[in-house]
Design an enzyme around this catalytic site. Structure first.
Site, PDB file in Angstrom:
ATOM      1  N   GLU A  42       0.782  -1.286  -0.128  1.00 13.83           N
ATOM      2  CA  GLU A  42      -0.097   0.088  -0.146  1.00 13.83           C
ATOM      3  C   GLU A  42       0.792   1.260   0.135  1.00 13.83           C
ATOM      4  O   GLU A  42       1.796   1.377   0.689  1.00 13.83           O
ATOM      5  CB  GLU A  42      -0.862  -0.186   1.251  1.00 13.83           C
ATOM      6  CG  GLU A  42      -1.807   1.168   1.775  1.00 13.83           C
ATOM      7  CD  GLU A  42      -2.615   1.664   0.066  1.00 13.83           C
ATOM      8  OE1 GLU A  42      -3.549   0.996  -0.226  1.00 13.83           O
ATOM      9  OE2 GLU A  42      -2.395   2.821  -0.142  1.00 13.83           O
ATOM     10  N   GLY A  97      -6.645   0.927   4.133  1.00 10.91           N
ATOM     11  CA  GLY A  97      -7.771   1.536   4.316  1.00 10.91           C
ATOM     12  C   GLY A  97      -8.816   2.021   2.917  1.00 10.91           C
ATOM     13  O   GLY A  97      -9.835   1.835   2.669  1.00 10.91           O
ATOM     14  N   GLU A 137     -27.205  17.194 -13.632  1.00 10.26           N
ATOM     15  CA  GLU A 137     -27.269  15.777 -13.913  1.00 10.26           C
ATOM     16  C   GLU A 137     -27.452  15.800 -15.339  1.00 10.26           C
ATOM     17  O   GLU A 137     -28.555  16.269 -15.973  1.00 10.26           O
ATOM     18  CB  GLU A 137     -28.143  14.866 -13.028  1.00 10.26           C
ATOM     19  CG  GLU A 137     -28.297  13.498 -13.604  1.00 10.26           C
ATOM     20  CD  GLU A 137     -26.901  12.811 -13.777  1.00 10.26           C
ATOM     21  OE1 GLU A 137     -26.185  12.654 -12.687  1.00 10.26           O
ATOM     22  OE2 GLU A 137     -26.676  12.254 -14.909  1.00 10.26           O
ATOM     23  N   ALA A 176     -17.830  -0.322  -1.661  1.00 10.55           N
ATOM     24  CA  ALA A 176     -16.782  -1.068  -0.792  1.00 10.55           C
ATOM     25  C   ALA A 176     -17.478  -2.469  -0.435  1.00 10.55           C
ATOM     26  O   ALA A 176     -16.510  -3.472  -0.485  1.00 10.55           O
ATOM     27  CB  ALA A 176     -16.644  -0.032   0.378  1.00 10.55           C
ATOM     28  N   HIS A 185     -43.861  -3.300  16.206  1.00 13.07           N
ATOM     29  CA  HIS A 185     -44.643  -1.928  16.303  1.00 13.07           C
ATOM     30  C   HIS A 185     -44.233  -1.070  17.480  1.00 13.07           C
ATOM     31  O   HIS A 185     -43.880  -1.743  18.525  1.00 13.07           O
ATOM     32  CB  HIS A 185     -46.039  -2.308  16.238  1.00 13.07           C
ATOM     33  CG  HIS A 185     -46.939  -0.943  16.220  1.00 13.07           C
ATOM     34  ND1 HIS A 185     -46.935  -0.241  14.944  1.00 13.07           N
ATOM     35  CD2 HIS A 185     -47.556  -0.424  17.436  1.00 13.07           C
ATOM     36  CE1 HIS A 185     -47.790   0.840  15.501  1.00 13.07           C
ATOM     37  NE2 HIS A 185     -48.115   0.706  16.467  1.00 13.07           N
TER      38      HIS A 185
HETATM   39  C1  LIG Z   1     -16.944  10.307  -1.648  1.00  9.95           C
HETATM   40  C2  LIG Z   1     -17.104   8.807  -1.796  1.00  9.95           C
HETATM   41  C3  LIG Z   1     -18.034   8.210  -0.996  1.00  9.95           C
HETATM   42  C4  LIG Z   1     -18.204   6.829  -0.999  1.00  9.95           C
HETATM   43  N1  LIG Z   1     -19.135   6.179  -0.110  1.00  9.95           N
HETATM   44  C5  LIG Z   1     -19.218   4.524  -0.217  1.00  9.95           C
HETATM   45  C6  LIG Z   1     -20.331   4.316   0.438  1.00  9.95           C
HETATM   46  O1  LIG Z   1     -20.925   4.834   1.375  1.00  9.95           O
HETATM   47  N2  LIG Z   1     -20.380   2.743   0.363  1.00  9.95           N
HETATM   48  C7  LIG Z   1     -19.816   2.031  -0.514  1.00  9.95           C
HETATM   49  O2  LIG Z   1     -19.852   0.974  -0.392  1.00  9.95           O
HETATM   50  N3  LIG Z   1     -18.781   2.783  -1.189  1.00  9.95           N
HETATM   51  C8  LIG Z   1     -18.631   4.052  -1.152  1.00  9.95           C
HETATM   52  N4  LIG Z   1     -17.730   4.719  -2.102  1.00  9.95           N
HETATM   53  C9  LIG Z   1     -16.927   3.855  -2.911  1.00  9.95           C
HETATM   54  C10 LIG Z   1     -15.653   3.081  -2.270  1.00  9.95           C
HETATM   55  O3  LIG Z   1     -15.066   4.072  -1.652  1.00  9.95           O
HETATM   56  C11 LIG Z   1     -14.979   2.176  -3.197  1.00  9.95           C
HETATM   57  O4  LIG Z   1     -15.741   1.369  -3.986  1.00  9.95           O
HETATM   58  C12 LIG Z   1     -14.088   1.198  -2.417  1.00  9.95           C
HETATM   59  O5  LIG Z   1     -13.240   2.049  -1.616  1.00  9.95           O
HETATM   60  C13 LIG Z   1     -13.268   0.499  -3.603  1.00  9.95           C
HETATM   61  O6  LIG Z   1     -12.145  -0.358  -2.908  1.00  9.95           O
HETATM   62  P1  LIG Z   1     -11.082  -0.734  -3.514  1.00  9.95           P
HETATM   63  O7  LIG Z   1     -10.344  -1.693  -2.674  1.00  9.95           O
HETATM   64  O8  LIG Z   1     -11.303  -1.306  -4.693  1.00  9.95           O
HETATM   65  O9  LIG Z   1     -10.149   0.563  -4.031  1.00  9.95           O
HETATM   66  P2  LIG Z   1      -9.521   1.835  -3.020  1.00  9.95           P
HETATM   67  O10 LIG Z   1     -10.332   1.956  -1.928  1.00  9.95           O
HETATM   68  O11 LIG Z   1      -9.612   2.891  -3.943  1.00  9.95           O
HETATM   69  O12 LIG Z   1      -8.176   1.253  -2.610  1.00  9.95           O
HETATM   70  C14 LIG Z   1      -6.976   1.292  -3.543  1.00  9.95           C
HETATM   71  C15 LIG Z   1      -5.899   1.116  -2.722  1.00  9.95           C
HETATM   72  O13 LIG Z   1      -4.779   1.025  -3.490  1.00  9.95           O
HETATM   73  C16 LIG Z   1      -3.615   1.877  -3.155  1.00  9.95           C
HETATM   74  N5  LIG Z   1      -2.776   1.819  -4.551  1.00  9.95           N
HETATM   75  C17 LIG Z   1      -3.280   2.258  -5.728  1.00  9.95           C
HETATM   76  N6  LIG Z   1      -2.021   1.922  -6.753  1.00  9.95           N
HETATM   77  C18 LIG Z   1      -1.001   1.427  -5.986  1.00  9.95           C
HETATM   78  C19 LIG Z   1       0.286   1.006  -6.159  1.00  9.95           C
HETATM   79  N7  LIG Z   1       0.693   0.705  -7.444  1.00  9.95           N
HETATM   80  N8  LIG Z   1       0.846   0.571  -5.217  1.00  9.95           N
HETATM   81  C20 LIG Z   1       0.516   0.468  -3.865  1.00  9.95           C
HETATM   82  N9  LIG Z   1      -0.780   0.832  -3.395  1.00  9.95           N
HETATM   83  C21 LIG Z   1      -1.541   1.431  -4.469  1.00  9.95           C
HETATM   84  C22 LIG Z   1      -4.318   3.198  -3.094  1.00  9.95           C
HETATM   85  O14 LIG Z   1      -3.625   3.835  -2.108  1.00  9.95           O
HETATM   86  C23 LIG Z   1      -5.467   2.694  -2.178  1.00  9.95           C
HETATM   87  O15 LIG Z   1      -5.492   2.655  -0.878  1.00  9.95           O
HETATM   88  C24 LIG Z   1     -17.457   6.015  -1.876  1.00  9.95           C
HETATM   89  C25 LIG Z   1     -16.519   6.507  -2.749  1.00  9.95           C
HETATM   90  C26 LIG Z   1     -16.247   8.289  -2.556  1.00  9.95           C
HETATM   91  C27 LIG Z   1     -15.167   8.989  -3.468  1.00  9.95           C
END
Ligand SMILES: Cc1cc2nc3c(=O)[nH]c(=O)nc-3n(C[C@H](O)[C@H](O)[C@H](O)COP(=O)(O)OP(=O)(O)OC[C@H]3O[C@@H](n4cnc5c(N)ncnc54)[C@H](O)[C@@H]3O)c2cc1C
Length: 456
Positions: free
Chosen positions: A31, A36, A199, A312, A436
Site C-alpha cells: 500500500e 484503508g 445531472e 466498498a 410495532h
Molecule cells: C466520496 C465517496 C463516498 C463513497 N461512499 C461509499 C459508501 O458509502 N459505500 C460504499 O460501498 N462505497 C462508497 N464509496 C466507494 C468506495 O470507496 C470504493 O468502492 C472502495 O473504496 C473501492 O475499494 P478498492 O479496494 O477497490 O479501492 P480503493 O479503496 O480505491 O483502494 C485502493 C488502494 O490501492 C492503493 N494503491 C493504488 N495503486 C497502488 C500501487 N501501485 N501500489 C500500492 N498501492 C496502490 C491506493 O493508495 C488505495 O489505498 C465512496 C467513494 C467516494 C469517493
C-alpha cells in the site's frame, strides 16, 4: 515466498488479506498510502461522518418542534473536519492492528506487477521484490473530471478535496448527481449552503428506480437544493473569486464547483503489460466466477474490476470470493444481484435487485407495489414520514427487486436483500410479524400489499 501478494490496501485488498487467515495463507499487502483505501480515507467513512454532522445540525434546527428549545445552531467546519479525521484515524488504526494480528505483511510503497507471481515495490528504503503463488490487483479508482473542469483543489474540486473542507465552501455547483454528488448536495444544503446540482441524465441517481429517485429529488428540493436533470454544463468561466457555470442559455455563479462524474481506474504504470491482462477502458477484465484475469494466478478485485459495482462492500465480497477460490480451488462467485446500493442522503435511498425497467428488459412479467411512509407511526414520531417502499415482483413469482426512500432506508433494505436473495414470494416474506412501532413496518406493509392482502 508468499501464497498471496496484494497490490492495494483498500476494501478489496484488505478484505482479501484478512480473509486469507481462514485458509492459513501467507500474505503480503502493498500500500502506497495508509491502509484503508478510498473508503476509509477519502470515501464512505469521511463522507458519512460529514453527513452525520449535517444530520445532527438538522436535528438541533428542528428540535423546537419536539419541545426542545435551543437557539438557532451554527456549524463549526473546523470542528466537523477534526471529528471526521478522528473517525478516520480510529478506523485506520483499528484496521492496521487487525492486519498485524492476522500476520499480514503490510509493505509501504508503490507496487508494480513484474510478470506472473512477481511484484516489485518502490519503498522509502529502495526496491523490494516479492514472489507469490497468486497476485491480487486491488488498486481501486480515482476521481475523474470533464473538459474545462480540471481539478485545482481550490475552486474546482473532487470529492477528495471536498472531504477536507475546514470552512464553508459557500455557494456550490455539483456536477453529477450519482450517489456521491447527491450525498454532498444533501449535507451542504442541510448545513445552509446554496446548492446547484446538475445531472446530464434525466433523473438523479441514474440507474435507480425512477420513482425512488423522484421521491429523493423532491425532498432535496424542499430543503432548498436547486436540481437540474437532463442538463449538460459548459466550460466554466473564472471571475475573480467566482466561478460561472454555464448550461444551455443560462448560467449560475458559485464560489466552488464539486465535480462528481465518476471514478477512473487506477491502473497507470503498474506493470499490467508484464502479464496477460485484458483491459476494458482501463478496468481489468476478470472471470466472473473466480476473479482471475486471463493470466492464471493473477486476480483483480474492487473498483479496478470491469463491469462490477464501485462499492466498498462489492470489493469486500470480491476479495472474499478470490481468496475462497485460492484457498479451496473451487469458485465462489459473488451474487451481484443481492448487493445493495445505499445513497446516504437525508433521507436515504436504498435498493437491491432489479428495478422495474431492468426486470422488463430481462423479459419478466412484473407486478409492482409502492407504499408511502406517510402512515408509518415510527416515521411520524421521528418527523420524517416521507418516502416510499417499492417492490418489483415477478407475476405469480418471487420478489425481484426493491427500493426504499426514507429514514434509515440503508438499514431497511437488508430485509429485502434476504427476500430477493432467497427468491421469496411476497406472501412468504409477508408472513413474518414486524415489531410495532418500527420503520420496518413500512417494508412489512409493502410485502402484505404485494401479496394481495394489504393491512392499512
Ligand atoms: C466520496 C465517496 C463516498 C463513497 N461512499 C461509499 C459508501 O458509502 N459505500 C460504499 O460501498 N462505497 C462508497 N464509496 C466507494 C468506495 O470507496 C470504493 O468502492 C472502495 O473504496 C473501492 O475499494 P478498492 O479496494 O477497490 O479501492 P480503493 O479503496 O480505491 O483502494 C485502493 C488502494 O490501492 C492503493 N494503491 C493504488 N495503486 C497502488 C500501487 N501501485 N501500489 C500500492 N498501492 C496502490 C491506493 O493508495 C488505495 O489505498 C465512496 C467513494 C467516494 C469517493
Amino acid at each position: 515466498m508468499y501464497d498471496v501478494a496484494i497490490i492495494g490496501g483498500g476494501p478489496g485488498g484488505y478484505a482479501a488479506a484478512l480473509y486469507a487467515h481462514n485458509f492459513g495463507l501467507k500474505v503480503a499487502m502493498v500500500e502506497k498510502d495508509r491502509v484503508g483505501g478510498t473508503c476509509l480515507l477519502r470515501g464512505c467513512i469521511p463522507a458519512k461522518t460529514w453527513l452525520e454532522a449535517a444530520g445532527v445540525f438538522t436535528t438541533v434546527q428542528n428540535s423546537g418542534d419536539f419541545g426542545v428549545q435551543s437557539g438557532p445552531p451554527s456549524f463549526d467546519w473546523g470542528q466537523g473536519l477534526a471529528r471526521k479525521n478522528r473517525v478516520v484515524d480510529q478506523l485506520v488504526n483499528g484496521l492496521s492492528g487487525l492486519l498485524k494480528n492476522r500476520k499480514v505483511d503490510v509493505i509501504e510503497g508503490f507496487g508494480r506487477l513484474n510478470g506472473p507471481g512477481k511484484v516489485v515495490v518502490d519503498t522509502a528504503d529502495g526496491q523490494q521484490e516479492l514472489e507469490a503463488s497468486n497476485v491480487i490487483i486491488a488498486t481501486g479508482s480515482v476521481p475523474q473530471t470533464i473538459p474545462g473542469y480540471e481539478f485545482d483543489g481550490e475552486k474546482i474540486l473532487s470529492s477528495d478535496h471536498a472531504l477536507d473542507w475546514g470552512a464553508s465552501p459557500g455557494r456550490v455547483a455539483i456536477i453529477g448527481a450519482g450517489a456521491i454528488g447527491c450525498e454532498f448536495a444533501s449535507l451542504l444544503v442541510d448545513l445552509g449552503n446554496e446548492v446547484h446540482l446538475f445531472e446530464m441524465m434525466d433523473q438523479i441517481v441514474p440507474g435507480s428506480e425512477p420513482q425512488a429517485a423522484r421521491a429523493l429529488e423532491r425532498q432535496l428540493q424542499e430543503r432548498g437544493a436547486t436540481i437540474r436533470t437532463g442538463v449538460t454544463v459548459g466550460a466554466p468561466e473564472r471571475r475573480d473569486d467566482i466561478v460561472v457555470v454555464p448550461f444551455g442559455e443560462e448560467s449560475v455563479e458559485v464560489d466552488t464547483v464539486l465535480v462528481a462524474v465518476g471514478r477512473a481506474p487506477h491502473t497507470g504504470d503498474m506493470g499490467l503489460d508484464t502479464a496477460k491482462i485484458e483491459l476494458d477502458r482501463g478496468f481489468i477484465v476478470v472471470d466472473p466466477e473466480t476473479g482471475q484475469t486471463a493470466e492464471p494466478g493473477v486476480f483483480a478485485v474492487g473498483d479496478i474490476v470491469a463491469g462490477t459495482p464501485q462499492l466498498a462492500h462489492a470489493g469486500f465480497a470480491e476479495g472474499i470470493s478470490v481468496i475462497s477460490f485460492i484457498g479451496t480451488g473451487e469458485a465462489h462467485p459473488v451474487n451481484y444481484r443481492t448487493v445493495p446500493l445505499v445513497v446516504y442522503t437525508h433521507p436515504e435511498l436504498a435498493s437491491v435487485g432489479l428495478t422495474e425497467a431492468e426486470a422488463l428488459d430481462l423479459g419478466y412479467e412484473v407486478d409492482t407495489t409502492a407504499k408511502t411512509m406517510a402512515g408509518v407511526g415510527r416515521a411520524i414520531i421521528r418527523g420524517e414520514a416521507q418516502g416510499i417502499v417499492k417492490l418489483v415482483v415477478e407475476k405469480d413469482g418471487p420478489i425481484l427487486g426493491a427500493s426504499v426512500v426514507g429514514p434509515d432506508a440503508g438499514e431497511l433494505i437488508h430485509e429485502l436483500m434476504l427476500a430477493v436473495g432467497w427468491e421469496a414470494l411476497p406472501a412468504e416474506a409477508a408472513a413474518f410479524v414486524h415489531a410495532h412501532p418500527t420503520l420496518s413496518e413500512a417494508v412489512g406493509e409493502a410485502l402484505m400489499a404485494a401479496s394481495g392482502r394489504p393491512l392499512h
